[in-house]
Design a protein around this motif. Structure first.
Motif, mmCIF file in Angstrom:
data_model
loop_
_atom_site.group_PDB
_atom_site.id
_atom_site.type_symbol
_atom_site.label_atom_id
_atom_site.label_comp_id
_atom_site.label_asym_id
_atom_site.label_seq_id
_atom_site.Cartn_x
_atom_site.Cartn_y
_atom_site.Cartn_z
ATOM 1 N N GLU A 370 -37.023 0.409 103.115
ATOM 2 C CA GLU A 370 -37.970 0.312 102.000
ATOM 3 C C GLU A 370 -39.099 1.338 102.112
ATOM 4 N N LEU A 371 -39.393 1.737 103.328
ATOM 5 C CA LEU A 371 -40.486 2.686 103.542
ATOM 6 C C LEU A 371 -40.120 4.107 103.122
ATOM 7 N N HIS A 372 -38.821 4.354 102.865
ATOM 8 C CA HIS A 372 -38.373 5.723 102.598
ATOM 9 C C HIS A 372 -39.160 6.378 101.464
ATOM 10 N N ASN A 373 -39.198 5.719 100.301
ATOM 11 C CA ASN A 373 -39.908 6.286 99.157
ATOM 12 C C ASN A 373 -41.413 6.321 99.378
ATOM 13 N N ILE A 374 -41.919 5.284 100.026
ATOM 14 C CA ILE A 374 -43.363 5.229 100.264
ATOM 15 C C ILE A 374 -43.799 6.375 101.167
ATOM 16 N N ILE A 375 -43.028 6.622 102.230
ATOM 17 C CA ILE A 375 -43.398 7.674 103.176
ATOM 18 C C ILE A 375 -43.240 9.052 102.535
ATOM 19 N N SER A 376 -42.173 9.227 101.762
ATOM 20 C CA SER A 376 -41.916 10.551 101.201
ATOM 21 C C SER A 376 -42.818 10.876 100.015
#
Length: 776
Positions: A370-376
Motif C-alpha cells: 500500500e505504501l508504493h503509491n504514497i512513497i512514490s
C-alpha cells in the motif's frame, strides 16, 4: 457506640499529607505548558528568533536528533574510510534494552542519516536488513523512543496548524444556530428528562444552551507547519523580511533541503478553511488572527506522529476517519456543508512523522504494498480528496522476507537497504555480554580472555579469506605471533577502528585510502552467517557457568578447552587453526606484558643514545660533530652507528637494513621533525614522532632477553607463588624486590589483580613461553 479517639488526628494527618502531595504535583507537573498554542503573530516571532529550528520537516528534525545524540571520536583510521562514533546517548542511555551497534553498522547508518538533511526524501523507504538475532527490533525501538523524547523537548519542538474560529466574528448579526449531529442528538436524548425521541429527531436547528462558545478549534489533520498557510508566492518575501542576512538565510533560499518551504501546501482542510475565511472576512490579517501554532506532540502509543505496526496487527476495516460532531459545527458556522470536508485517513497522522513496519511478513506485506503509491507520489486518495503524505518510512526485513516483494519489481527503486549484520567489533560484542550478565563478571576473567571469547564468536561471522587483505599483506606468516594466517584477527582490529602497532612500517604505508575502502566494502559481505547474537549469549552463559571460580580466574586454557569440546555444528563454524592462532597470540602478548613489567631501564641513557643517533645520521661518515641535542662530541663512524642500530633493529640486522634505517631517519628528521614539528610547532626533539618511534624500537629490543635470568630459576617461581604470604619473607632480598616489582607493574600497567598477576606469571614460566618465542 464508642469512637476511636485517634481517628480525628489520623484523618487530619491524612488530609494534610494528601494536600501536600497534590501541591507537589501542582508545582512539578509542567508538561501541559509545553503544548499551549501560540498565535500566528507569536509564531512568526519564534521563527524570527530561531528560523533553523522552526522551519524543519520530519527529515530535517530526525537528522538534527541524530546529530545531537551522536558524537564523532578521533581514531587511528583515515576518516575518509571509517569514522568512530559515540552512540551511547542514542541507543543505550536510559533504555531498558540497550542496543550496541558496531563500528561498521554505525558508519553505514550515519552515512544514510546525513542524506536526510539534503534533497527530497519522500520517495524512499529505509529497510534495515539483517539475519535473525542481529538486534533489528531493539535498534528501531530505541531509535524511535529517542526521537519521540527529542521531538517533545524544546530542542526538538515542531509546530503544527490549529485554527481557532471566532464564532462571534463569523456569525455576524444572525443568531448562532447549530445543526445537531446524530451523536449530539443522542447525547441530548440521554441528558434530557423528556423521552420524546420523535421530537428530538425532528427538531430543526437549535440554539446553544448556556454560554455561547468563543471559538471552534480545528486542528490540522496532517500536522502541517503553520508557515505553509501563507500562499506560496508570498513566502519568499515574508522570509526576506523576517530573517536577517546570515548563513542560514543563504541556505534557506538556495539549498534543496529547504525547497519544501516554498513548494509545499497545507492539507486540503486547511486550504478550504483559509479560502473560506478570506472570502468571509475580506482581509488576510483577520484570517491570520484565527490561525494558531501549537507544538506537534509525538506519541507512539497513540499513533500520533509515530505509527509502528507488527506483522500480526490487522489492517483497519475502514481507513476513512470522520469527526461528525466537528463537521456539523463547521457546516453550521460556514452555512455550507460542501465548503470544508473534514475527512482524513490514518496516514494523515503520520504526515510529517514516522511510519514503521516491524518485519515484512503477514499483514505488513499488505501495508508495504500500500505504501508504493504514497512513497512514490506522496499522495493518498481519501474518497474524493487527495491527502498529502510525506513521512519518514522505516521497515525491518529478514533475508527470507525479501521474496515477499518479488512481484513488485518497481518497488525496488524506492527501497534503501541498510544492512544490520551480526556484530563484527570485539569491543561491542563484549559490551553486550557485560550488559546482559553484569559488569561484575569482568573480575572473574584474566585480562584478554573475555575479549578472546568475543573473537571466537566473531570469527564464525567472518569465516573466510579476505581478497583485500591478500592484496595488502603479501606474507601473513610474518605476523604469526599476532594474528592467524587468514588475517581474521587483523580484520577484527580494523573493524574496531584500530591499526595494530605490530604491523611493520611497510604494511602501514600500504594501508592507504584506496586499500582501506576495499576492506570496508568487502566487510558488507560479513556478519550474515555464523553464530547469531542469541547463540553467542547462550554459549557465553554455558561457558561462564562452567568455569567461574571462587578462588581463581577464568583462563585462556579454560576458553580453549570449552570450544574444543563443543558439539560439532558449532566447532565447524570456527575456521581451522583459528583457536591455536588465538592461543599463540595470547601467549605472546602476556609474555610481552611480563617482560614490560620486569624491565628496568635507564631512560636518560636511552634518550641520549637516540638523540646522538639522529644527530649523527645528518652528518657524513668520518666527521666529528657536537650533537645539537646533548652537546656531546660524536665521532660519526660505522661502528658508532651500528652500536645503536643493533638496539634499534636486532643483532642480526644486515648492512642493507641498517642503511635503509639511516635513510628513513634522515628523511623523517629533515622532512617532518625539524622543518615542521620543531621549527613551526615548537616541539622538543623528544616530543617528535621520530623520537617516539625510535624510543619504542629501542625499548622493545632491550626487553627481548629480560626474562632469561629468571626462566630456569626455581626460587623465582616459588617466590611468585609465595607472594604476599609469610613464606615470601624467607626468599632472597633481590628476588623479593624483582617479584614485587613484577606483580606491582602487572597490576598498574595491565589491570591484573594480585591473584591474577600471580597466576599469569606461573603460566608464563610453566609453559616456558620465553623459550617458545626465543627466536621471535
Amino acid at each position: 457506640m464508642t469512637m476511636d479517639t485517634n481517628t480525628s488526628s489520623v484523618d487530619s494527618d491524612a488530609i494534610e499529607s494528601v494536600t501536600q502531595a497534590l501541591e507537589f504535583l501542582n508545582q512539578n507537573i509542567q508538561d501541559y505548558q509545553l503544548h499551549k498554542p501560540v498565535s500566528f503573530h507569536e509564531f512568526l516571532q519564534l521563527l524570527n528568533a530561531n528560523p533553523s529550528r522552526i522551519l524543519r520537516n520530519i527529515f530535517q528534525s530526525f537528522h538534527d536528533m541524530i546529530k545531537s545524540h551522536v558524537t564523532e571520536i578521533e581514531n587511528d583510521i583515515d576518516r575518509s574510510a571509517i569514522t568512530r562514533y559515540d552512540t551511547g546517548t542514542l541507543f543505550m542511555e536510559g533504555s531498558d534494552t540497550p542496543y550496541f551497534p558496531d563500528l561498521l553498522f554505525t558508519n553505514r547508518f550515519m552515512k544514510q542519516m546525513d542524506y536526510l538533511r539534503h534533497g527530497n526524501q519522500q520517495n524512499r523507504i529505509y529497510v534495515f536488513y539483517g539475519p535473525h538475532g542481529c538486534g533489528k527490533s531493539t535498534f528501531l525501538n530505541n531509535l524511535l523512543e529517542k526521537f519521540e523524547q527529542y521531538a517533545n523537548t524544546d530542542e526538538g519542538l515542531c509546530y503544527e496548524v490549529v485554527w481557532r474560529l471566532d464564532v462571534k466574528t463569523l456569525k455576524g448579526r444572525e443568531p448562532s444556530l447549530m445543526s445537531l449531529s446524530s451523536f449530539e442528538k443522542l447525547i441530548q436524548y440521554i441528558d434530557s428528562d423528556s423521552r420524546d425521541i420523535k421530537h428530538i429527531a425532528n427538531q430543526s436547528p437549535v440554539e446553544f444552551e448556556g454560554p455561547e462558545p468563543e471559538f471552534i478549534e480545528i486542528p490540522c489533520l496532517c500536522h502541517d507547519n503553520p508557515f505553509l498557510v501563507i500562499p506560496r508566492e508570498q513566502r519568499r518575501g515574508v522570509l526576506d523580511e523576517l530573517i536577517k542576512n546570515d548563513e542560514f538565510k543563504w541556505k534557506l533560499f538556495t539549498e534543496k533541503q529547504y525547497e519544501w518551504v516554498f513548494k509545499d501546501e497545507v492539507c486540503t482542510v486547511c486550504t478550504s478553511i483559509y479560502q473560506s475565511l478570506l472570502e468571509r472576512l475580506g482581509k488576510p490579517v483577520k484570517v491570520f488572527d484565527m490561525l494558531y501554532a501549537r507544538p506537534y506532540y509525538f506519541n507512539r502509543r497513540l499513533g500520533n506522529g509515530i505509527s509502528v505496526f507488527n506483522p500480526g496487527d490487522r489492517p483497519l476495516r475502514r481507513n476513512v476517519i470522520l469527526n461528525q460532531m466537528l463537521q456539523s459545527r463547521i457546516n453550521a458556522l460556514f452555512r455550507d456543508s460542501n465548503v470544508i470536508n473534514y475527512i482524513y485517513s490514518s496516514y494523515a497522522k503520520i504526515h510529517n512523522g514516522i511510519y514503521a513496519l516491524m518485519d515484512i511478513k503477514a499483514h505488513n506485506v499488505e501495508r508495504m504494498v500500500e505504501l508504493h503509491n504514497i512513497i512514490s507520489e506522496g499522495i493518498h486518495k481519501v474518497e474524493n480528496v487527495e491527502e498529502r503524505v510525506e513521512a519518514l518510512f522505516f521497515a525491518l526485513m529478514n533475508p527470507e522476507d525479501k521474496q515477499n516483494l518479488k512481484d513488485f519489481p518497481s518497488f525496488e527503486d524506492r527501497i534503501q537497504y541498510i544492512d544490520i549484520p551480526y556484530v563484527l567489533d570485539v569491543t561491542t560484542e563484549v559490551k553486550i555480554y557485560l550488559n546482559i550478565f553484569g559488569r561484575h563478571i569482568e573480575r572473574n576473567f584474566q585480562p584478554m580472555v573475555l575479549e578472546n571469547f568475543a573473537r571466537i564468536i566473531i570469527c564464525t561471522r567472518i569465516g573466510k579469506k579476505s581478497l583485500a587483505l591478500e592484496e595488502w599483506i603479501k606474507d601473513p606468516k610474518k605476523y604469526l605471533n599476532f594474528c592467524d594466517e587468514s588475517l581474521i584477527l587483523l580484520l577484527m582490529e580494523i573493524f574496531r577502528g584500530s591499526i595494530p602497532k605490530w604491523l611493520n612500517d611497510e604494511d602501514k604505508k600500504a594501508l592507504d585510502k584506496k586499500m582501506m575502502k576495499k576492506i570496508i566494502v568487502e566487510s558488507e559481505e560479513y556478519g550474515k552467517n555464523g553464530l547469531s547474537g542469541r547463540d553467542a549469549i547462550k554459549l557465553f552463559d554455558r561457558f561462564y557457568s562452567k568455569f567461574v571460580k571462587e578462588d581463581g580466574h577464568i583462563s585462556m586454557l579454560d576458553l580453549c578447552s570449552f570450544f574444543n569440546k563443543l558439539e560439532e555444528p558449532v566447532r565447524q563454524m570456527i575456521p581451522q587453526g583459528f583457536l591455536s592462532s588465538l592461543l599463540r597470540m595470547y601467549d605472546y602478548s602476556i609474555l610481552q606484558q611480563v617482560k614490560e613489567s620486569l624491565y628496568y631501564y635507564n631512560e636518560d641513557q636511552i634518550a641520549k643514545d637516540i638523540k646522538n643517533y639522529i644527530s649523527a645520521v645528518t652528518n657524513e661518515i668520518g666527521s666529528v660533530v657536537n650533537c645539537i641535542f646533548t652537546k656531546e662530541e660524536i665521532h660519526v663512524t660505522e661502528a658508532f652507528l651500528e652500536s645503536i642500530e643493533i638496539r634499534l633493529l636486532s643483532e642480526s640486522a644486515d648492512a642493507a637494513r641498517r642503511q635503509g634505517m639511516r635513510l628513513d631517519v634522515l628523511k623523517e628528521y629533515t622532512g617532518v621533525a625539524l622543518s615542521h614539528e620543531i621549527m613551526i610547532e615548537g616541539k622538543n626533539i623528544v616530543q617528535t614522532r621520530l623520537f617516539k618511534s625510535l624510543h619504542e624500537r629501542y625499548v622493545h629490543n632491550l626487553k627481548k632477553r629480560v626474562l632469561e635470568p629468571f626462566m630456569d630459576n626455581a626460587n623465582f617461581r616459588r617466590a611468585i607463588k609465595d607472594f604476599d604470604t609469610e613464606d615470601f619473607k624467607a626468599h632472597d632480598k633481590r628476588i623479593k624486590r624483582d617479584v614485587t616489582f613484577l606483580i606491582d607493574n602487572l597490576a598498574s600497567k595491565f589491570d591484573y589483580s594480585q591473584q591474577g598477576a600471580n597466576e599469569i606469571c606461573i603460566y608464563v614460566i610453566d609453559n616456558d613461553l620465553a623459550n617458545k618465542f626465543k627466536d621471535n
